[in-house]
Design an enzyme around this catalytic site. Structure first.
Site, PDB file in Angstrom:
ATOM      1  N   ASP A   1       0.885  -1.162   0.000  1.00  0.00           N
ATOM      2  CA  ASP A   1       0.000   0.000   0.000  1.00  0.00           C
ATOM      3  C   ASP A   1       0.937   1.230   0.000  1.00  0.00           C
ATOM      4  OD1 ASP A   1      -2.440   1.519   0.492  1.00  0.00           O
ATOM      5  OD2 ASP A   1      -1.662   1.783   2.518  1.00  0.00           O
ATOM      6  N   LEU A   2       0.416   2.384  -0.346  1.00  0.00           N
ATOM      7  CA  LEU A   2       1.297   3.570  -0.405  1.00  0.00           C
ATOM      8  C   LEU A   2       1.131   4.457   0.838  1.00  0.00           C
ATOM      9  CD1 LEU A   2       3.306   5.324  -1.996  1.00  0.00           C
ATOM     10  CD2 LEU A   2       1.347   6.378  -3.140  1.00  0.00           C
ATOM     11  N   ASP A   3      -0.019   5.117   0.922  1.00  0.00           N
ATOM     12  CA  ASP A   3      -0.239   6.057   2.027  1.00  0.00           C
ATOM     13  C   ASP A   3      -0.293   5.309   3.358  1.00  0.00           C
ATOM     14  OD1 ASP A   3      -1.006   8.159   3.671  1.00  0.00           O
ATOM     15  OD2 ASP A   3      -3.110   8.032   3.099  1.00  0.00           O
TER      16      ASP A   3
ATOM     17  N   THR B   1       0.962  10.411   3.386  1.00  0.00           N
ATOM     18  CA  THR B   1       0.255  11.460   2.650  1.00  0.00           C
ATOM     19  C   THR B   1      -1.069  11.811   3.324  1.00  0.00           C
ATOM     20  OG1 THR B   1      -0.314   9.669   1.124  1.00  0.00           O
ATOM     21  CG2 THR B   1       1.257  11.290   0.333  1.00  0.00           C
TER      22      THR B   1
ATOM     23  N   LYS C   1      -8.816   7.015   5.629  1.00  0.00           N
ATOM     24  CA  LYS C   1      -7.589   6.282   5.284  1.00  0.00           C
ATOM     25  C   LYS C   1      -7.890   5.026   4.475  1.00  0.00           C
ATOM     26  CE  LYS C   1      -4.386   8.039   8.685  1.00  0.00           C
ATOM     27  NZ  LYS C   1      -3.567   7.785   9.863  1.00  0.00           N
TER      28      LYS C   1
ATOM     29  N   SER D   1      -2.349   0.514  -4.397  1.00  0.00           N
ATOM     30  CA  SER D   1      -2.860   1.682  -3.669  1.00  0.00           C
ATOM     31  C   SER D   1      -4.194   2.149  -4.231  1.00  0.00           C
ATOM     32  CB  SER D   1      -1.831   2.821  -3.780  1.00  0.00           C
ATOM     33  OG  SER D   1      -2.402   4.062  -3.440  1.00  0.00           O
ATOM     34  N   ALA D   2      -5.005   2.770  -3.372  1.00  0.00           N
ATOM     35  CA  ALA D   2      -6.286   3.341  -3.823  1.00  0.00           C
ATOM     36  C   ALA D   2      -6.081   4.693  -4.504  1.00  0.00           C
ATOM     37  CB  ALA D   2      -7.208   3.521  -2.624  1.00  0.00           C
TER      38      ALA D   2
ATOM     39  N   LYS E   1     -11.015  -0.964  -2.114  1.00  0.00           N
ATOM     40  CA  LYS E   1     -10.820  -1.787  -0.918  1.00  0.00           C
ATOM     41  C   LYS E   1     -12.033  -1.548  -0.012  1.00  0.00           C
ATOM     42  CE  LYS E   1      -5.862  -0.681  -1.187  1.00  0.00           C
ATOM     43  NZ  LYS E   1      -4.766   0.097  -0.608  1.00  0.00           N
TER      44      LYS E   1
ATOM     45  N   GLU F   1      -0.177  -3.185   4.644  1.00  0.00           N
ATOM     46  CA  GLU F   1      -1.303  -2.249   4.665  1.00  0.00           C
ATOM     47  C   GLU F   1      -1.436  -1.537   6.007  1.00  0.00           C
ATOM     48  OE1 GLU F   1      -3.924  -0.642   3.742  1.00  0.00           O
ATOM     49  OE2 GLU F   1      -4.164  -1.226   1.663  1.00  0.00           O
ATOM     50  N   ASP F   2      -1.898  -0.284   5.969  1.00  0.00           N
ATOM     51  CA  ASP F   2      -2.110   0.457   7.224  1.00  0.00           C
ATOM     52  C   ASP F   2      -3.591   0.686   7.518  1.00  0.00           C
ATOM     53  OD1 ASP F   2      -2.447   2.371   5.093  1.00  0.00           O
ATOM     54  OD2 ASP F   2      -2.483   3.892   6.669  1.00  0.00           O
TER      55      ASP F   2
END
Ligand code: B16
Ligand code: MG
Length: 219
Positions: A9-11, A17, A45, A114-115, A145, A169-170
């Site tokens: 995942d990114l953020d 971000t 998020k 990522s979303a 997601k 994932e966060d």
């Protein structure tokens, strides 16, 4: 299981971000005349841009037309872009670069899942775009997601079966998506919040050096 791949995942995993999303959504809420707090921001998020707007409008108890929604999304993203276009490599979260180096060293391929529709831009800003085998982002998926679509596309890009993929994932929705995809889910952040994850770490720095080796010997 002797072959593994990783989906990041990114953020909240590679960069933070969320703080820029907060500033941009807060500006929109201010303009609409209601208070948008950091606690409210937690609800956004891992959630898609359109779903985030719907949550925000709900918080403000505001009803608008589809046309207005489109205009709000453009306005919010313009403000968000003003922050992310200033990002540098310094904003890569602790442990992320070291983890990519470990994976390279072990010959374990990784992709992004990522979303965010801004994911390619963010990765380029922080200088790690070219390290990923593939980028699966908000532009490549039709279902957000916790639907597993983003990660199942990621598995295809890795040429691996879902059970061979490890997802970092966060967000709760992201862990659910990884579990729905039958992948190995790793929660990064609060263990109590991400209690559905197969493994939990506070951040990427905490991942033991033998983590991947151990997973390879399972099954
Ligand atoms: P954008 P991730 C998600 O990124 C963010 O966590 C979420 O807050 C945001 O609404 C979503 O991307 C869409 O972002 O507006 O840039 O398309 O955690 O899936 O990497
Ligand atoms: Mg995230």
């Amino acid at each position: 299981m002797n072959k593994l791949g990783v989906i990041f995942d990114l953020d909240g995993v590679i960069v933070d971000t969320a703080k820029y999303h907060f500033l941009a959504w807060k500006q929109l809420a201010d303009q609409l005349g209601f208070t948008f707090t950091k606690a409210h921001n937690e609800l956004l998020k891992g959630v898609s841009r359109i779903k985030s707007l719907e949550i925000l409008l709900n918080i403000g108890d505001i009803r608008v037309s589809e046309e207005e929604k489109k205009a709000f999304l453009i306005r919010k993203n313009k403000e968000y872009l003003s922050y992310i276009t200033k990002m540098t490599a310094d904003e890569i979260l602790p442990g992320a670069l070291e983890l990519l180096n470990t994976l390279d060293h072990m010959g374990i391929a990784y992709v992004l899942g990522s979303a965010s529709k801004n994911a390619p831009l963010i990765l380029k800003q922080v200088g790690i775009y070219n390290r990923f085998k593939s980028i699966v982002d908000g532009n490549s998926v039709s279902k957000a997601k916790p639907d597993p679509e983003v990660f199942l596309i990621g598995a295809k890009k890795l040429n691996l079966q879902p059970r061979q993929c490890i997802v970092f994932e966060d967000a709760i929705a992201g862990i659910e998506a990884a579990n729905n995809a039958n992948m190995i889910s790793v929660g990064i952040g609060n263990k109590n919040t991400l209690n559905e994850a197969n493994y939990n770490f506070n951040n990427l720095k905490e991942i033991p050096t033998d983590f991947f080796k151990k997973l390879m010997t399972l099954n």
